[in-house]
Structures are given as C-alpha cells and as structure tokens.
Scaffold this active site. Structure first.
Site, mmCIF file in Angstrom:
data_model
loop_
_atom_site.group_PDB
_atom_site.id
_atom_site.type_symbol
_atom_site.label_atom_id
_atom_site.label_comp_id
_atom_site.label_asym_id
_atom_site.label_seq_id
_atom_site.Cartn_x
_atom_site.Cartn_y
_atom_site.Cartn_z
ATOM 1 N N HIS A 72 -5.416 18.359 -13.842
ATOM 2 C CA HIS A 72 -5.643 18.342 -15.287
ATOM 3 C C HIS A 72 -4.546 17.579 -16.021
ATOM 4 C CE1 HIS A 72 -5.185 20.099 -19.380
ATOM 5 N NE2 HIS A 72 -6.477 19.854 -19.396
ATOM 6 N N CYS B 23 10.132 -17.707 1.017
ATOM 7 C CA CYS B 23 10.042 -16.298 0.641
ATOM 8 C C CYS B 23 11.409 -15.671 0.443
ATOM 9 C CB CYS B 23 9.249 -15.513 1.692
ATOM 10 S SG CYS B 23 9.999 -15.548 3.329
#
Length: 804
Positions: A429, A759
């Site tokens: 919730h 990279c």
C-alpha cells in the site's frame, strides 16, 4: 409491477456494464467471459447491481440524510471527518436489504453451491461504479470480505460492502479526484473464494512499477491471502518475466528475489467464522520461494493475455494491475482482478527527471536502507506513526515512518514529503500511494535500523533499487531532460553498467545499448561467493565461510547451479532492459586480491605484490586454477542467450595479453557452448594492453570487435599504477602518448573491418577526449550514465563541424 433483477452472472458481464455493476465486477465479468476460453482460470460468481444499492436507499428514504451529512465533510477537521463518515455508513447499513434482493441473493448462492459444492467459501467484494478507471483506480478505498461460508454471512457482508462507499478514505479520495459522492454507486461482486490461505497469492503488473519499463511482467507472491502484500505486512517474493522473448517461445524466469514472507494470512477453519488470522510463517517456508518456475511463467501468460485483451478493448496500450491466487484445494492459479495501471504508465515518456545528491557530508551517516520506490529525493523531519490515531500529530512536509500503512492513512500520506516503512514490498500500500502521489518511499527497511521520531533525514531513491536514508538534510539537484529534443549522433552512444537494479530505469536513456556490462558487480553484490568455492567446496578453509555458502545455496541442487542462475539473471536483466539493443558483457575482471575477498576466496587465490599486472583477465580462463570458474561464467552467458533468448548479448574478454592466449580462451568458450558466430554470438576483446595495439591486426583476425579500455591502457602506456595515490598525478588519459595509442587502435580496427569502441572513463571525464575520439572516427563511445546526455550534445556538434 415487474420485480427488478438485481443479479448478473459473470458470464453475462463485460466492461460495457461498468455503470451497472462497477469497475471491479465489470472487469471480473470481462475476464471470465473473454479470458476463460484462452485457458485462464477466473473464479465464477455474480454481481449484485448498483441499482440494488440505489433501490435500497430509495426504500429506506436515506438519500436526504446522507446529503445533509456529507455536505460538511470537505470543510471539517480530520477527527470530525471520521465521525461524519461513520454516521454515513450507519445510515447505509441500517437501510437493510429489500426482501426481493435477499431472495435473489439466496437463489444465486444456491447456484454457486451447486457448481462448487456446499462447502464453498465466498469472497464478497465492493465494486464502485467509478472504479478501476484509467484516470483513477479507487484501489483499496472500499471494503471486501473473505471466508463467507453461509447465506447469513453473505447477506451481512453485502450490507457492509454497501456501507463502505462512505469510509473516510473513500470520501476523501472522491473529493480529491473530483467525483460527486452521489453519482458514484456501489455494486457487489460475490465469487468463489480461491483458497490462497492454503497456498499463495499476490499481485502482478505488466510493467515494472518503479521505472515504467513495459517489457516485463512483474509478479509478487507470498503465502496465504493477498491482503498482507497489499498492506505491506510482509516482504514478498518478486519475479520478472521478459515479454518479448516469452512471445517468441523462450520460457525462462528473468529475475527473482526471495522475500521474507514473515506472516501468512489464513482463514478460520470454522465455516461459521469469518475471522482471518495472521500467523508467523515457519522459517523453512520463508527460505523457499512461494512459486515455482512453471507457476511464474503461467502467471506471466495470464498477465500478457489480459494486457492484450484490455488493450484491444481500449484501442491503445493498456498496462495492467492484476491480482492472482493459487488454490490450495485444486492447486490451480486464478486471476482475481484486472484493472488498468493508473500511475507509472501515465508518466510522460519523452521526459526524464534526474535526482542527484550533491555530496554526502562526512558528518552524515546512512541510517537505514530498503527498496526504493521511484527515483526522487526528499528531506524532512521523520515522524513515527504506529496507528491511525497517531496521524493527528502528523504535519505537512514531514516524512511518515511506520511499520506498514493502510488505506485509512491516505489523507495524511498525501501530505508527506516521503514514506518509510519497516515492512512491505514494491506493491504494498505505501508503495502504491507513493507512486500515485509522486513522492519517494523506501519500504521494507526491517527492524534493524537507527531511525527515531523527530530526526531530520534525507530519503534518497536516486541510487537504484536500494533506497538509502541518511542522517541530516543533504542538498540535492533535480534536472528535467526533454529526450525528444536531444540530437542523434552518427557515433553510437552507449553506457557502462554493472548493476541490474539500475537497468530498467536507465534503459529509458537515448543510448544505443550497453558498451560495458560489468560481470564482477553481479558476482560481488548478488552471488558473493568465489566461483571456485562453489566448484570445490571441500577446499574452503573457514567454517564460517562454509556455513555462509550452505545458507546462500540452500535452495539449489549444487553450488554451480546457484552461480549460473544468479549470474544469468543479473546479465539477463541488463540485456532484457535494452533488448534488442546490444549489450556487451565483459567476463570477470577481478584481480586476485579482489577475488580473495569473496566468500571462500582466500583458499583459491595466490598473494601477488602487484595484482594489477598479475593473474587476471584472459590468463585465468583456461588455467587449471580457474577453469571451473570460467565454465560457470560461460554457462551463465549461454543460459541468458539461449534459454532466456537474449541474443543481443555479446561477450568481451578483458586483459588478453597475447595472441595464443586469445586462441586458448576462444577454444575454452567453444568447449563450454559459446562458439563464436553460433546463434549470432560475437566476441570482442578489450584493447587495453600496448600489445593489443601493436598486434591489432592479429587480434582483429580473432575477435569481432575491440573496446578500448582507456584506464588500463593509460596505466600501461605511462607506467603508472592507477591504484597508487603517490603517483596518481601522472595518470592522465589525455597524455599525447595515450592518445596516439588510441588512434592506432581505431585505425587498426578500421583497417580490419571491425568496430572499435571505448568503454574507459576518459570520455566521461574529459570532453576533449570525446572530441578526439569522434575525430578519429571511433564506432562507439560508452560512458557512465551521468555523462551520456551532455556528451551526446557535444558529439553531435563535433560531427556537424566535421560534416559527418
């Protein structure tokens, strides 16, 4: 006068009947009528129509008292609002059910008993006529009742459902969303209760609920009835299934996470009792997943079929929020509810909001961590609330802190700067409300934390799936990026990524894929055990290490099976997030001192004076000391590519010193089922050693591409140990010698017709290096995610100047 028909069976209902039976029941009818023929199980039942509710209030002359009462609600103080809501519920409840309605309910009940047996238990669920709309879910606003075992109990539950149209939370929700209280009616769904109290249940979504990534089904599961997951009373198991590869025939769970499943919500065995009991889940059950792979994949099929059906009904993509349960009596899985997902799917797709802590002061410390909901950051005073009565002291802009939350707390929660709960998963919730209100939340932090009432804290959900709560008010920056306004460079722009938890969120970036997926991050964070300790557990020296290994691998037939599944799921999550864009996975590049720090690792690693230049990278893979570990790495990549269907994965070999070493590694890979070019497999090599550049022609004949590792290349060209602080001033990727080596590598790759990427950190840290790379005609640049967007803009300008 003809008697009104207040009963409609699911088989006769569909989405068009929302005004008569409410959104929840219309959806149940739609599912039963349209999905049952596809082999999807939906429990049968009937609707008590909204006209029954209206006629009940007509006969009781209750409308005027209700209107008089409710008109004062919006302007009343919170305590008075609750009193008004209670009086309204009393008016509705005491209206009673008309005789003809009771007669029709009794007949329908007998028909259900004929179908399922006299011992059938029922679920009685409220269904408002403005419920489950794309713009407002009304989820959890009205009451439902389970374990109804007789007609008297059914009649009582129906009266209470009708009255629940006027719970305080429902009244506030309607006022907040602009719904007229008296244009919303309430119907009731009565259906066979799936005996999840004897099995498991949960919720699932046809997207990732945090990032909005739409290519997965996200499933949560716990033992017992599903209310525990919704209320955040337990930390559920979590599973992902990748939709695109499932659709082309691959049946494999993408990713899973074991939840604590602390409690199991069960029914009272007495048929005359409607009491539910929350019992402690035995430890042995908590350590097992509450669903097996076959069940997970079956639920994914249900979810995808529901999404396709509802999308076709609406004429547009319609991500779904679904409830499911497993019946302990017959062992089958059932869909219990289907509603459009109304929060994440409505966020703009061409806009990216980035939050970033400026710095974490040395005086600040991390007080707790849990599952991050959203990606925002908030600071404020922490206010501990233990029950609904404690909300009266909660102030606007405070951070609400509780064991768990419930729908009654809605009005206070929307005033919070952030939410923190000790229990709950990403579909509890608190998580649902946080997404709907657009505030950060961290759920499931556990009881071992250093939070207390009145502290000033910073709640950060900007660092991936794990959210952190820091002591003090830490400054942060917020940036909004319009993705559709970014240029598209000719040079491929990729990102470096190690964390699977970040993958779904980062996949929204306008990149061409992942240029470096770091395997060692997954090994270190998710596997934690040295690969050889799993192959040869008898060689592990320390008792504590052996016990930890036994605990981590308890749910697996063997240590290697644990490693392969965990690693393949980590790699697979990254590949799925960017699918079909390429993801280049670098095989493990730990140094010996780093391997030794893994659980059980000390028994398998030599001591080296300079691990940076020692037994690392390709040298390990065919060596007897690590061959068993490399076999597991290959098996994990093979599983991700073949079983999961993620053929966008390419493999990259790090720190490959010599041509014979490269040939050995490629042969070892082929022996382990990763044969180059089979099923489209491409194998790259890191170009990070001067010999890789000097012999670029030889390496280019063996590999399908190169990726320049500027960090190691710089250290080896300049002779600088990048781990040594005392010579760190001499480490500079912009040095002319380093740039010349990069130029020669790119030139050599071009000469041999293979792609050349980079990279390393250089283009992320230095814009001038990115400019140099573009001018040399590099194929791709892979950057840290934070550097991607501004580098894209810079590269586009450089290309324009070059006339590319």
């Amino acid at each position: 006068m003809t008697e009104a028909n207040y009963i409609r069976w699911f088989a006769d209902l569909g989405l068009a009947d929302l005004a008569e039976v409410g959104g929840k029941t219309a959806s149940l009818g739609e599912m039963y009528r349209s999905l049952t023929p596809e082999g999807i199980r939906v429990p049968n039942g009937f609707a008590i129509t909204a006209s029954a509710y209206r006629d009940m209030l007509d006969q009781a002359k209750a409308w005027e008292p209700l209107r008089t009462l409710i008109q004062f609600h919006a302007s009343a103080v919170p305590g008075e609002q609750e009193k008004i809501a209670k009086e309204a519920r009393t008016i509705v409840y005491e209206a009673g059910l008309p005789h003809e309605l009771v007669t029709q309910i009794a007949a329908a009940y007998e028909r259900l008993c004929d179908q399922y047996g006299q011992q059938v238990r029922l679920a009685v669920r409220s269904s408002a006529t403005a419920e489950d709309l794309p713009q407002a879910s009304f989820a959890g606003q009205h009451d439902s009742y389970l374990n109804i075992g007789n007609l008297d109990g059914l009649i009582e539950a129906c009266r209470r459902c009708f009255a629940s149209l006027f719970t305080a939370r429902a009244i506030s929700y309607r006022e907040r969303n602009g719904f007229d209280h008296f244009k919303v009616s309430l119907a009731v769904a009565v259906m066979k209760m799936v005996r999840a109290d004897q099995a498991s249940s949960g919720v699932m979504f046809t997207l990732d609920t945090d990032s909005g990534f739409r290519d997965v089904v996200f499933i949560t599961s716990a033992y017992g009835l599903g209310e525990n997951i919704v209320q955040g009373a337990v930390d559920p198991d979590e599973f992902y299934v990748h939709k695109p590869t499932y659709e082309i025939g691959h049946r494999c769970v993408l990713r899973r996470q074991l939840g604590s499943k602390q409690l199991t919500l069960v029914c009272d065995p007495d048929l005359n009792s409607q009491e539910l009991q929350n019992i402690q889940t035995p430890d042995v059950r908590r350590q097992r997943y509450s669903l097996n792979d076959e069940e997970i994949l079956e639920l994914a099929r249900y979810a995808m079929a529901a999404e396709k059906h509802y999308s076709a009904q609406r004429g547009e993509p319609c991500p779904m929020d679904l409830e499911w349960a497993k019946d302990g009596d017959d062992g089958h899985l059932y869909l219990l509810q289907a509603r459009p997902e109304t929060v994440v799917s409505r966020k703009p797709v061409n806009q990216l909001q980035r939050y970033r802590l400026r710095a974490i002061p040395e005086t600040s410390s991390m007080l707790a961590e849990g599952r991050a909901i959203g990606s925002a950051i908030a600071s404020g005073t922490l206010r501990r609330v233990d029950d609904v009565n404690g909300l009266s002291s909660f102030q606007d802009g405070e951070i609400l802190f509780a064991a768990s939350t419930s729908p009654d707390w809605g009005p206070a929660m929307r005033r919070a700067a952030a939410l923190v709960t000790e229990r709950g998963g990403r579909t509890c919730h608190a998580a649902i409300v946080a997404r709907e209100f657009g505030i950060p939340a961290i759920v499931g932090i556990g009881s071992e934390h250093r939070l207390h009432d009145g502290q000033v804290v910073t709640v950060s959900c900007s660092e991936g799936d794990t959210g952190h709560i820091y002591d003090g008010d830490i400054p942060f920056d917020t940036t909004t990026i319009q993705l559709d306004q970014l240029p598209t460079p000719h040079t491929k722009m990729m990102i470096n990524l190690g964390s699977p938890e970040q993958a779904f969120r980062l996949s929204a970036l306008p990149c061409d894929g992942v240029g470096l997926a770091r395997m060692e991050f997954i090994v270190n964070e998710h596997i934690k055990i040295h690969p050889m300790a799993l192959v040869c557990p008898d060689k592990v020296e320390h008792t504590q290490d052996r016990n930890t290994i036994d605990a981590l691998t308890a749910n697996y037939d063997s240590g290697p099976e644990y490693f392969i599944e965990k690693l393949s799921e980590g790699i697979g999550t990254i590949a799925a997030a960017f699918y079909p864009r390429p993801v280049i996975v670098r095989t493990s590049d730990f140094k010996t001192n780093e391997y030794a720090r893994l659980i059980g690792g000390s028994a398998f690693e030599p001591h080296e004076e300079n691990p940076m230049l020692g037994f690392r990278g390709a040298a390990r893979y065919a060596h007897p000391a690590y061959a068993g570990g490399f076999a597991q790495e290959c098996a994990a990549i093979k599983r991700a590519r073949e079983d999961m269907g993620l053929t966008n994965i390419k493999v990259m070999i790090p720190f490959c010193r010599r041509i014979p070493e490269a040939e050995q590694v490629l042969k070892a890979m082929a022996d382990h089922g990763l044969k180059q070019s089979h099923n489209g497999l491409e194998v790259y090599v890191m170009c990070e050693i001067p010999n890789n550049v000097v012999q670029i022609d030889g390496f280019s004949q063996l590999f399908d591409g190169i990726s320049i590792g500027s960090n190691d290349l710089t250290q080896l060209v300049l002779g600088v140990d990048r781990d040594s602080d005392i010579v760190a001033f001499d480490f500079d990727e912009r040095d002319p010698g380093v740039l010349e080596m990069i130029r020669l590598a790119i030139e050599g790759a071009k000469r041999n017709g293979i792609p050349a990427g980079i990279c390393g950190e250089a283009p992320s840290n230095y814009p001038e290096v990115a400019e140099y790379l573009v001018k040399q005609g590099i194929t791709s640049i892979s950057l840290s995610p934070d550097a991607l967007l501004h580098t894209i803009e810079r590269v586009a300008v450089i290309e324009q100047q070059k006339g590319v």
